[in-house]
Scaffold this motif. Structure first.
Motif, PDB file in Angstrom:
ATOM      1  N   PHE A 114     -36.968   0.103  11.088  1.00 17.22           N
ATOM      2  CA  PHE A 114     -36.522   1.338  11.742  1.00 17.22           C
ATOM      3  C   PHE A 114     -37.498   2.474  11.419  1.00 17.22           C
ATOM      4  O   PHE A 114     -38.025   2.560  10.315  1.00 17.22           O
ATOM      5  CB  PHE A 114     -35.118   1.727  11.247  1.00 17.22           C
ATOM      6  CG  PHE A 114     -34.022   0.969  11.947  1.00 17.22           C
ATOM      7  CD1 PHE A 114     -33.730  -0.341  11.589  1.00 17.22           C
ATOM      8  CD2 PHE A 114     -33.293   1.552  12.978  1.00 17.22           C
ATOM      9  CE1 PHE A 114     -32.729  -1.058  12.239  1.00 17.22           C
ATOM     10  CE2 PHE A 114     -32.283   0.843  13.636  1.00 17.22           C
ATOM     11  CZ  PHE A 114     -32.008  -0.462  13.264  1.00 17.22           C
ATOM     12  N   ASP A 115     -37.682   3.360  12.397  1.00 18.62           N
ATOM     13  CA  ASP A 115     -38.535   4.536  12.201  1.00 18.62           C
ATOM     14  C   ASP A 115     -37.675   5.763  12.498  1.00 18.62           C
ATOM     15  O   ASP A 115     -37.442   6.097  13.663  1.00 18.62           O
ATOM     16  CB  ASP A 115     -39.730   4.451  13.164  1.00 18.62           C
ATOM     17  CG  ASP A 115     -40.715   5.591  12.940  1.00 18.62           C
ATOM     18  OD1 ASP A 115     -40.447   6.453  12.080  1.00 18.62           O
ATOM     19  OD2 ASP A 115     -41.741   5.613  13.634  1.00 18.62           O
ATOM     20  N   VAL A 116     -37.194   6.387  11.433  1.00 23.51           N
ATOM     21  CA  VAL A 116     -36.216   7.474  11.595  1.00 23.51           C
ATOM     22  C   VAL A 116     -36.665   8.707  10.827  1.00 23.51           C
ATOM     23  O   VAL A 116     -37.640   8.682  10.076  1.00 23.51           O
ATOM     24  CB  VAL A 116     -34.833   7.027  11.072  1.00 23.51           C
ATOM     25  CG1 VAL A 116     -34.244   5.952  11.969  1.00 23.51           C
ATOM     26  CG2 VAL A 116     -34.945   6.519   9.634  1.00 23.51           C
ATOM     27  N   ASP A 117     -35.921   9.796  11.016  1.00 21.98           N
ATOM     28  CA  ASP A 117     -36.293  11.050  10.351  1.00 21.98           C
ATOM     29  C   ASP A 117     -35.728  11.168   8.940  1.00 21.98           C
ATOM     30  O   ASP A 117     -36.187  11.996   8.154  1.00 21.98           O
ATOM     31  CB  ASP A 117     -35.789  12.238  11.190  1.00 21.98           C
ATOM     32  CG  ASP A 117     -36.498  12.296  12.539  1.00 21.98           C
ATOM     33  OD1 ASP A 117     -37.657  11.837  12.616  1.00 21.98           O
ATOM     34  OD2 ASP A 117     -35.891  12.771  13.510  1.00 21.98           O
ATOM     35  N   SER A 118     -34.722  10.354   8.628  1.00 17.45           N
ATOM     36  CA  SER A 118     -34.062  10.503   7.321  1.00 17.45           C
ATOM     37  C   SER A 118     -33.120   9.331   7.081  1.00 17.45           C
ATOM     38  O   SER A 118     -32.730   8.645   8.033  1.00 17.45           O
ATOM     39  CB  SER A 118     -33.227  11.792   7.313  1.00 17.45           C
ATOM     40  OG  SER A 118     -32.156  11.655   8.233  1.00 17.45           O
ATOM     41  N   PRO A 119     -32.729   9.105   5.813  1.00 15.35           N
ATOM     42  CA  PRO A 119     -31.690   8.104   5.551  1.00 15.35           C
ATOM     43  C   PRO A 119     -30.404   8.396   6.323  1.00 15.35           C
ATOM     44  O   PRO A 119     -29.704   7.470   6.744  1.00 15.35           O
ATOM     45  CB  PRO A 119     -31.462   8.229   4.034  1.00 15.35           C
ATOM     46  CG  PRO A 119     -32.756   8.736   3.487  1.00 15.35           C
ATOM     47  CD  PRO A 119     -33.304   9.647   4.557  1.00 15.35           C
ATOM     48  N   ALA A 120     -30.110   9.667   6.539  1.00 11.05           N
ATOM     49  CA  ALA A 120     -28.890  10.023   7.274  1.00 11.05           C
ATOM     50  C   ALA A 120     -28.954   9.503   8.708  1.00 11.05           C
ATOM     51  O   ALA A 120     -27.984   8.947   9.232  1.00 11.05           O
ATOM     52  CB  ALA A 120     -28.692  11.549   7.255  1.00 11.05           C
ATOM     53  N   GLU A 121     -30.114   9.698   9.345  1.00 12.32           N
ATOM     54  CA  GLU A 121     -30.230   9.201  10.725  1.00 12.32           C
ATOM     55  C   GLU A 121     -30.108   7.670  10.738  1.00 12.32           C
ATOM     56  O   GLU A 121     -29.453   7.096  11.606  1.00 12.32           O
ATOM     57  CB  GLU A 121     -31.562   9.627  11.348  1.00 12.32           C
ATOM     58  CG  GLU A 121     -31.601   9.260  12.839  1.00 12.32           C
ATOM     59  CD  GLU A 121     -32.967   9.536  13.501  1.00 12.32           C
ATOM     60  OE1 GLU A 121     -33.953   9.745  12.773  1.00 12.32           O
ATOM     61  OE2 GLU A 121     -33.006   9.519  14.745  1.00 12.32           O
ATOM     62  N   LEU A 122     -30.736   7.022   9.763  1.00 13.92           N
ATOM     63  CA  LEU A 122     -30.630   5.560   9.682  1.00 13.92           C
ATOM     64  C   LEU A 122     -29.168   5.131   9.569  1.00 13.92           C
ATOM     65  O   LEU A 122     -28.705   4.206  10.256  1.00 13.92           O
ATOM     66  CB  LEU A 122     -31.419   5.044   8.474  1.00 13.92           C
ATOM     67  CG  LEU A 122     -31.331   3.540   8.251  1.00 13.92           C
ATOM     68  CD1 LEU A 122     -32.056   2.781   9.354  1.00 13.92           C
ATOM     69  CD2 LEU A 122     -31.910   3.144   6.896  1.00 13.92           C
ATOM     70  N   HIS A 123     -28.419   5.821   8.687  1.00 12.28           N
ATOM     71  CA  HIS A 123     -27.015   5.449   8.508  1.00 12.28           C
ATOM     72  C   HIS A 123     -26.225   5.644   9.801  1.00 12.28           C
ATOM     73  O   HIS A 123     -25.392   4.802  10.155  1.00 12.28           O
ATOM     74  CB  HIS A 123     -26.380   6.258   7.379  1.00 12.28           C
ATOM     75  CG  HIS A 123     -24.989   5.814   7.083  1.00 12.28           C
ATOM     76  ND1 HIS A 123     -24.712   4.649   6.415  1.00 12.28           N
ATOM     77  CD2 HIS A 123     -23.779   6.334   7.428  1.00 12.28           C
ATOM     78  CE1 HIS A 123     -23.411   4.471   6.335  1.00 12.28           C
ATOM     79  NE2 HIS A 123     -22.831   5.484   6.945  1.00 12.28           N
ATOM     80  N   ASP A 124     -26.475   6.724  10.506  1.00 12.58           N
ATOM     81  CA  ASP A 124     -25.750   6.955  11.758  1.00 12.58           C
ATOM     82  C   ASP A 124     -26.034   5.837  12.756  1.00 12.58           C
ATOM     83  O   ASP A 124     -25.114   5.299  13.386  1.00 12.58           O
ATOM     84  CB  ASP A 124     -26.150   8.310  12.348  1.00 12.58           C
ATOM     85  CG  ASP A 124     -25.573   9.456  11.529  1.00 12.58           C
ATOM     86  OD1 ASP A 124     -24.685   9.213  10.687  1.00 12.58           O
ATOM     87  OD2 ASP A 124     -26.025  10.598  11.714  1.00 12.58           O
ATOM     88  N   LEU A 125     -27.312   5.476  12.887  1.00 11.08           N
ATOM     89  CA  LEU A 125     -27.659   4.436  13.864  1.00 11.08           C
ATOM     90  C   LEU A 125     -27.000   3.101  13.501  1.00 11.08           C
ATOM     91  O   LEU A 125     -26.439   2.416  14.366  1.00 11.08           O
ATOM     92  CB  LEU A 125     -29.180   4.261  13.933  1.00 11.08           C
ATOM     93  CG  LEU A 125     -29.982   5.478  14.411  1.00 11.08           C
ATOM     94  CD1 LEU A 125     -31.469   5.124  14.484  1.00 11.08           C
ATOM     95  CD2 LEU A 125     -29.481   5.969  15.770  1.00 11.08           C
ATOM     96  N   LEU A 126     -27.067   2.745  12.221  1.00 11.26           N
ATOM     97  CA  LEU A 126     -26.532   1.437  11.816  1.00 11.26           C
ATOM     98  C   LEU A 126     -25.004   1.399  11.887  1.00 11.26           C
ATOM     99  O   LEU A 126     -24.412   0.428  12.359  1.00 11.26           O
ATOM    100  CB  LEU A 126     -26.998   1.085  10.399  1.00 11.26           C
ATOM    101  CG  LEU A 126     -28.497   0.794  10.254  1.00 11.26           C
ATOM    102  CD1 LEU A 126     -28.855   0.629   8.773  1.00 11.26           C
ATOM    103  CD2 LEU A 126     -28.895  -0.451  11.028  1.00 11.26           C
ATOM    104  N   SER A 127     -24.377   2.466  11.400  1.00 16.01           N
ATOM    105  CA  SER A 127     -22.909   2.407  11.269  1.00 16.01           C
ATOM    106  C   SER A 127     -22.223   2.511  12.624  1.00 16.01           C
ATOM    107  O   SER A 127     -21.025   2.242  12.727  1.00 16.01           O
ATOM    108  CB  SER A 127     -22.413   3.481  10.314  1.00 16.01           C
ATOM    109  OG  SER A 127     -22.708   4.761  10.838  1.00 16.01           O
ATOM    110  N   MET A 128     -22.969   2.905  13.665  1.00 18.04           N
ATOM    111  CA  MET A 128     -22.343   2.953  14.980  1.00 18.04           C
ATOM    112  C   MET A 128     -22.655   1.716  15.820  1.00 18.04           C
ATOM    113  O   MET A 128     -22.238   1.633  16.971  1.00 18.04           O
ATOM    114  CB  MET A 128     -22.753   4.243  15.702  1.00 18.04           C
ATOM    115  CG  MET A 128     -22.012   5.440  15.063  1.00 18.04           C
ATOM    116  SD  MET A 128     -22.292   7.023  15.910  1.00 18.04           S
ATOM    117  CE  MET A 128     -24.060   7.210  15.782  1.00 18.04           C
ATOM    118  N   LEU A 129     -23.342   0.750  15.256  1.00 16.58           N
ATOM    119  CA  LEU A 129     -23.573  -0.491  15.997  1.00 16.58           C
ATOM    120  C   LEU A 129     -22.244  -1.219  16.200  1.00 16.58           C
ATOM    121  O   LEU A 129     -21.419  -1.280  15.286  1.00 16.58           O
ATOM    122  CB  LEU A 129     -24.530  -1.414  15.230  1.00 16.58           C
ATOM    123  CG  LEU A 129     -25.981  -0.936  15.146  1.00 16.58           C
ATOM    124  CD1 LEU A 129     -26.793  -1.887  14.268  1.00 16.58           C
ATOM    125  CD2 LEU A 129     -26.602  -0.816  16.529  1.00 16.58           C
TER     126      LEU A 129
END
Lengths: 96, 96, 96, 96, 96, 96, 96, 96, 96, 96
Positions: F56-71
């Motif tokens: 993943f190429d994201v702006d922050s751990p927070a963005e990563l968590h949002d993307l993953l947890s909404m799968l």
């Protein structure tokens, strides 16, 4: 030849008690039959756990598999098998 | 009472062979002495590993600890101890 | 009878290279001798690791232990042994 | 190319026996079809466990994945895959 | 075909710094050579650890093993290899 | 910034197939949307497992968590996240 | 952004005490410098172990790696890194 | 407050016996001093292992850490700490 | 005194969504109440997982147990507790 | 003789609360009965977990197994048993 077998039994807590009791009774009868036949040489309870340590004396890994996989509680067991051989320090004739 | 003991021996590959051979000879003599005394009831080699599975018959955990910790190879061993008790399915008098 | 054997080789990084090369050469010769004798049926390298997966065809766990414990690199190996038996789905005569 | 595949089968103890028997029959037929096609080169039962060790000979990891993921019992399996390559000590032509 | 490779480097703390520096320089040169050849497609540092995650694009497990086992730091590495295949959700041409 | 994400999917074998198929279709659409947006840079199937490795190429751990947890399949996944950084040996501009 | 870092320190018992004391003093100075700079936000000792749990506040995984890999005791540490993000239940402004 | 502490002692097999004997004697004296002070409430040997299970009664995790980290054998120990609290079923006044 | 607490939440995928949503809402309210009281000092989400890392500031292990075991999601959590103490390198007054 | 027993209790989240409450009440009564009889010498709660650490004082592994396997919550427990013996450093008469 000898195999060291460790069996952990995991009965789901919502299983039907009558079905499980019937399986346990058949399991015990089958175990004693195999002990008398000299195939299941030892069985000990591991204190505090629904588990045992056993020594099997069979003609091959195939015979061991047949005996274990036909045990009534086999679907509920986690089994670890280790092949044994005579230890050079042993003084017992039958610890081969 | 019976204890299941599994011993893995880990000799550093740069240890002095003469020292290790001496320790192994003493270990074997001590093992056979304890087997004759009925304390070390069984010992089997785990095939393919420098390791054994043993059954001890001792009066207490304290006696077991004394026997194991005075073995010549004890400093090189990783040991796992499990207390055993008679299994309700056993038909052998001495599998207590 | 067949045994599945997985061997990981761990050479200390400060071992004497000449000694290790000599052990490896003897190990290879011994392996090929056992393959020709039909005892060491298969050997495959696990890609990316100093490790192999092998199939042995021996008469007993005792013979397996003798073959493995006399390998020149045995003191440097971590070995896991699993007894095999014929799978009911197999169509190969010799996968017994 | 060769892959070492270990499969553990975990059937929930409350699964419908008829459904499982049907899956097992299809699984066996599919396995034998792949053995005849030379894709599933070996399969051995791990003694005492509902598990096997297999050697696959496929054109790519993708083909391996297709074969495994379409097995009828795939949803009940835990699978470990290891890529193999020829061992320099091997004397067998087909242990590549 | 693609393989996922994770490498942990474990340099003994008493190793000769000059020897290790020389090995690291050769390792870096070799890595870049393989990247230019398209064999070592990606390499990333795992933050906070002397370890990397890499993607290799090779013709076979055998080629992968040759590349990895000839790396100068190979004797200091613990390596885990996983074969990859195209994911049905991927939209990238080269994620095969 | 880059993160290495490994996802194992564990669908209970008694789940409703129609519900799961719908979740998988939405999951695939969502994955491709994120790939096109450049957030989900790579996805590969781990051969033989219902699992993938992704970058993943994201702006922050927070963005990563949002993307993953909404799968859609997030409740069925076991996920391991590792932060990545540029490796000094890399010659690729975008392996930062 | 925040990272949770757990560090275990393993000093070989035969290391030179003077060298280790010097490394520890430099490590402490470096840690305090990074705390004053706001990069190493928290550090706690794990009771009974030569280990700590820390929270780092850095601009990227790359900055985290640079800070950790240049610590004087880095060659003696086993480090586990986990990216953190704001928890929806938090009421603290700076627990982002 | 009470803490459950499990200590494994790992003495390298090439350590100087005189140095280790001196450390053990000091360790024993220190242990007995802390038992008399009521800080080290219980200590038991784990049968067959160079390891103990202990119960400490201290004012804080900080005091526990000071006591443990100043033990002469601390550099050779692997220690696991678990905070305890009164069990609702206990009838003993001092099992708080 | 401070404790490091890591909580993994495992909601069965067939749980009633309304019941779980109600538990989550109560959990959040309870968490914020404890944060305002200064007992639950920090909480961070572990990116990509339904899990958190928290720092509790309580009077005793008993108080910690009471707070944790009365959380609405406690029956769904796997919890690991580690006692913390002040690190000699810390420059923060409240990292005691 | 003394045994160290660690018990983890795992109640399925869909179990009938009334049934579980009844089991817990019987469990508590049985525990206190055994404490009064001097068989269950200590019990402590492991802070933050539905688990305890206990010390049993029994005549044999067989008696220990009988006591544990008849506990009302036994089917829900994962139990680890370790035989204890007197530690040479202990100054307490009853830490035998």
């Amino acid at each position: 030849m000898l195999f060291h077998v460790e069996m952990d039994v995991r009965i789901p807590t919502d299983a039907d008690p009558a079905r499980i009791d019937a399986l346990k009774a058949t399991e015990k009868a089958r175990c004693q039959e195999l002990m008398e036949a000299g195939k299941w040489r030892h069985i000990w309870r591991l204190a505090g756990r629904y588990a045992n340590v056993s020594i099997f004396d069979v003609d091959s890994p195939a015979e061991l598999h047949d005996l274990l996989s036909m045990l009534p509680l086999f679907p509920f067991m986690e089994i670890r098998v280790s092949p044994l051989c005579r230890h050079p320090s042993s003084i017992r004739e039958d610890d081969r």
